[in-house]
Design an enzyme around this catalytic site. Structure first.
Site, mmCIF file in Angstrom:
data_model
loop_
_atom_site.group_PDB
_atom_site.id
_atom_site.type_symbol
_atom_site.label_atom_id
_atom_site.label_comp_id
_atom_site.label_asym_id
_atom_site.label_seq_id
_atom_site.Cartn_x
_atom_site.Cartn_y
_atom_site.Cartn_z
ATOM 1 N N THR A 86 44.254 -8.048 61.980
ATOM 2 C CA THR A 86 44.498 -6.704 62.506
ATOM 3 C C THR A 86 43.408 -5.729 62.083
ATOM 4 O OG1 THR A 86 46.885 -7.082 62.486
ATOM 5 C CG2 THR A 86 46.144 -4.803 62.565
ATOM 6 N N VAL A 87 43.133 -5.644 60.788
ATOM 7 C CA VAL A 87 42.152 -4.674 60.302
ATOM 8 C C VAL A 87 40.733 -5.118 60.635
ATOM 9 C CG1 VAL A 87 41.262 -3.461 58.274
ATOM 10 C CG2 VAL A 87 43.710 -3.928 58.470
ATOM 11 N N GLY A 118 45.624 3.666 53.438
ATOM 12 C CA GLY A 118 45.292 3.329 54.819
ATOM 13 C C GLY A 118 44.260 4.306 55.351
ATOM 14 N N ILE A 162 44.401 7.543 55.092
ATOM 15 C CA ILE A 162 44.342 8.789 54.321
ATOM 16 C C ILE A 162 43.147 8.744 53.372
ATOM 17 C CG2 ILE A 162 45.528 10.272 52.667
ATOM 18 C CD1 ILE A 162 48.158 9.005 53.592
ATOM 19 N N GLY A 185 57.346 -5.054 63.967
ATOM 20 C CA GLY A 185 56.090 -5.393 63.314
ATOM 21 C C GLY A 185 55.749 -4.519 62.129
ATOM 22 N N GLU A 206 57.018 -7.532 57.282
ATOM 23 C CA GLU A 206 56.706 -8.955 57.380
ATOM 24 C C GLU A 206 57.995 -9.790 57.403
ATOM 25 O OE1 GLU A 206 53.678 -10.072 57.733
ATOM 26 O OE2 GLU A 206 52.593 -8.205 57.307
ATOM 27 N N LYS A 259 49.100 0.153 44.365
ATOM 28 C CA LYS A 259 48.400 1.360 44.810
ATOM 29 C C LYS A 259 48.401 2.450 43.738
ATOM 30 C CE LYS A 259 49.308 0.382 49.684
ATOM 31 N NZ LYS A 259 50.079 0.716 50.886
ATOM 32 N N GLY A 318 48.237 0.523 59.756
ATOM 33 C CA GLY A 318 47.892 0.432 61.172
ATOM 34 C C GLY A 318 46.457 0.004 61.361
#
Length: 400
Positions: A11-12, A129, A131, A182, A185, A200, A297
């Site tokens: 995805t990324v 993400g 931010i 989605g 997981e 984090k 995302g």
């Protein structure tokens, strides 16, 4: 021309490839260079995909190519991500990643390897993400003593808690929906048990202290015991329940934790809902700074990764201002941290007050039980009282 390699085309990774391609003119202007993806590494094939012409399956092709200046690690997991990034840095290449597991475990080591080679290891996307939080903490809040960092740092859990609050739904029901959409997981434990958030907050705490905060030594509690009934009490108190990752100076030192908290309407993170993340930093001079945005995302996360690529290219032979030493930072004892606690119970008022003394009762129109808030207690004192009490249905920490 600057050549970039992307490790992982999920995805990324596909987002990074797309942004470098679609925003090529903007990136070239900001770097004063022409930037091109020379390789994409993945075990899979992608017939017909735009990456097909640059796809490789052997990492050594990238490692041994002197034209590759920046390696982007978006594979996830610890191994072989760690070995790939470490070898790239040792070969004189800069590296960027969105991998919080990698950064939390090996961040200090990789930062120092990069510095020793006048290259950079950057990880803006590993915490918020899309931010921007790593760069502000490293470069823009450097004149302050950081008093507190706290945040909603996991979009999956925030989505679940928001839906439970709005719809009165139970945890398992909303989790299933999140998985179908989605957002969660198939094995959601990293999110719902707090393991993602604790990595984090450990990264941010490490940057704030310039030492290594061990995420495995941070008290961590997830959201699996939170129920729809808890949100009825929260509403009665004009509060909401959020999974809060926290690093705070409590006078005798910094305490770190991840746990559900009841936060009031005037709290800066109260209205951070759905899959959005929010991070609050308190400096002793600048006061409160709040960062809110897409915490996950494809494109928001990839955008943060590409911003690191741009920074690496701007500083090809100069190490930037990430200061992170491998010496462990000694956290204060969480058991001595003081706060109020909310409890639900089937016990009588006499039984409650016999153990907890003066409490504040909460009326949420729930039959067959009582809800109440204790006076401020240390974690140790509360644990002893709760054990003696023996009639707790749920308990949630109150956020000041």
């Amino acid at each position: 021309m600057i050549k970039v390699a992307i490790l992982g085309y999920g995805t990324v990774g596909s987002g990074v490839f797309e942004i470098i391609k679609e925003n090529k003119d903007i990136i070239n202007e900001k770097t004063d260079n022409e930037v091109e993806v020379k390789y994409v590494l993945d075990l899979r094939d992608f017939p017909g995909d735009p990456c097909e012409n640059v796809l490789v399956h052997d990492y050594d092709v990238i490692l041994n190519d002197p034209e590759v200046e920046v390696v982007v690690e978006v594979m996830g997991g610890l191994h072989p991500a760690y070995e790939f990034v470490k070898s790239a840095l040792e070969a004189g290449k800069s590296a960027c990643t969105s991998n919080k597991e990698l950064v939390a475990k090996y961040g200090a080591e990789l930062v120092n390897i990069a510095e020793s080679h006048n290259r950079n290891f950057l990880f803006e996307a590993a915490v918020g993400g899309g931010i921007p939080i790593i760069r502000p903490l490293n470069m823009h809040i450097t004149a302050d003593a950081i008093q507190e960092i706290e945040g909603i740092m996991n979009g999956t859990t925030n989505y679940i808690m928001t839906k439970m609050a709005r719809e009165g739904a139970d945890f398992e029901e909303v989790l299933k929906e999140a998985q179908e959409l989605g957002y969660a997981e198939r094995d959601p434990s990293a999110d719902v048990e707090g393991y993602d958030a604790v990595r984090k907050i450990a990264i941010l705490a490490s940057l704030a202290t310039e030492k290594t905060v061990d995420f495995e030594k941070i008290y961590t509690e997830g959201i699996t015991n939170i129920t729809a009934t808890d949100f009825k009490y929260a509403k009665a108190m004009d509060r909401s329940i959020k999974l809060i990752a926290k690093f705070k100076n409590e006078g005798d030192g910094y305490v770190a934790s991840v746990s559900p908290r009841l936060i009031a309407k005037d709290h800066p993170l109260y209205n951070v809902n759905d899959v959005v993340n929010g991070i609050l930093i308190k400096g002793n001079m600048v006061g409160d700074l709040v960062f809110i945005g897409s915490g996950a995302g494809k494109l928001p996360t990839a955008s943060a990764v590409v911003s690191d690529v741009v920074d690496c290219i701007r500083h090809l032979n100069v190490s930037t201002t990430v200061i992170w030493n491998e010496e462990e930072y000694q956290l204060a004892d969480f058991s001595q941290s003081k706060k109020k606690f909310f409890l639900r119970t089937t016990a009588s008022k006499e039984e409650i007050e016999e153990v907890f003394g003066y409490v504040t009762y909460i009326d949420a129109n729930v039959d067959g039980e009582l809800g109440f808030v204790t006076a401020k207690l240390t974690e140790e004192e509360f644990s002893e009282k709760e054990l003696a009490f023996g009639k707790t249905i749920t308990r949630i920490r109150m956020e000041d």
